[in-house]
Design an enzyme around this catalytic site. Structure first.
Site, PDB file in Angstrom:
ATOM      1  N   HIS A  18       0.839  -1.207   0.000  1.00  0.00           N
ATOM      2  CA  HIS A  18       0.000   0.000   0.000  1.00  0.00           C
ATOM      3  C   HIS A  18       0.870   1.253   0.000  1.00  0.00           C
ATOM      4  O   HIS A  18       0.608   2.210  -0.740  1.00  0.00           O
ATOM      5  CB  HIS A  18      -0.903   0.047   1.241  1.00  0.00           C
ATOM      6  N   LYS A  42     -15.748  -8.788   5.529  1.00  0.00           N
ATOM      7  CA  LYS A  42     -15.008  -9.663   6.425  1.00  0.00           C
ATOM      8  C   LYS A  42     -14.822  -8.961   7.777  1.00  0.00           C
ATOM      9  O   LYS A  42     -14.741  -7.746   7.836  1.00  0.00           O
ATOM     10  CB  LYS A  42     -13.667  -9.987   5.793  1.00  0.00           C
ATOM     11  N   ARG A  90      -2.099  -6.498  -8.633  1.00  0.00           N
ATOM     12  CA  ARG A  90      -0.906  -7.297  -8.373  1.00  0.00           C
ATOM     13  C   ARG A  90      -0.793  -8.446  -9.365  1.00  0.00           C
ATOM     14  O   ARG A  90       0.191  -8.617 -10.039  1.00  0.00           O
ATOM     15  CB  ARG A  90      -0.933  -7.849  -6.943  1.00  0.00           C
ATOM     16  N   SER A 128      -2.681  -7.833   2.815  1.00  0.00           N
ATOM     17  CA  SER A 128      -2.945  -7.696   4.255  1.00  0.00           C
ATOM     18  C   SER A 128      -3.299  -9.048   4.864  1.00  0.00           C
ATOM     19  O   SER A 128      -2.903  -9.346   5.993  1.00  0.00           O
ATOM     20  CB  SER A 128      -4.101  -6.724   4.492  1.00  0.00           C
TER      21      SER A 128
END
Ligand code: PNS
Length: 159
Positions: A18, A42, A90, A128
């Site tokens: 990030h 979540k 990504r 994360s």
């Protein structure tokens, strides 16, 4: 004209991936608002206030602001005068979700552009959720997150 971008996410917690994207985005926006989503489907490890505080401790730059938001991203973006949404891509596995989200946001706010940035090669694998998992099992995350985040993970997980 000041060009404002918004970089939304869960940031549970902020990683070096990030951080990399935040700094890269300053190549094309004058001000970046890092927008921490209240509604993460979540159950987050860190509370909203903790996620915001960790970003503030990690990124200290006059051009970067950290805010939380609830509800639709496009409404938040409008409220801060943003014309660009920044997201990271990504791997191919990110693509479908990101594409769907970008098109939905365009349907909701046609003038708001989504810009995808590619992170530094050595951070491509980072997420994360992986950081949380490694930390949960006592692994070393010092290369993956800012020291303040490492300490917060340590405290939260008792590892
Ligand atoms: O880091 P994440 O979890 O991939 O971030 C996802 C996030 C917070 C950017 C996304 O869920 C979002 O924008 N939520 C706000 C609600 C919204 O606007 N939904 C419609 C977008 S398709």
């Amino acid at each position: 004209m000041t060009r404002v971008g918004v970089y939304p996410g869960s940031f549970d917690p902020i990683t070096k991936g990030h951080e990399d994207l935040i700094h890269r985005s300053l190549a094309f926006v004058d001000k970046l608002v890092v927008a921490v989503a209240v509604n993460v489907s979540k159950q987050p490890l860190f509370t909203l206030d903790e996620r915001v505080a960790l970003i503030e401790q990690t990124v200290r730059d006059k051009a970067i602001a950290v805010r939380s938001f609830d509800g639709l991203l496009v409404n938040f973006a409008r409220s801060v005068g943003a014309t660009v949404i920044v997201r990271g891509l990504r791997a191919v596995s990110d693509f479908e979700y990101e594409f769907q989200m970008a098109l939905m946001n365009r349907t909701l706010a046609p003038k708001l552009e989504t810009v995808f940035l590619v992170p530094a090669f050595d951070l491509t694998y980072l997420s994360s959720s992986l950081v949380r998992e490694v930390a949960r099992f006592g692994g070393d995350v010092s290369a993956l997150v800012h020291p303040a985040v490492q300490q917060a993970l340590h405290q939260k997980l008792g590892k």
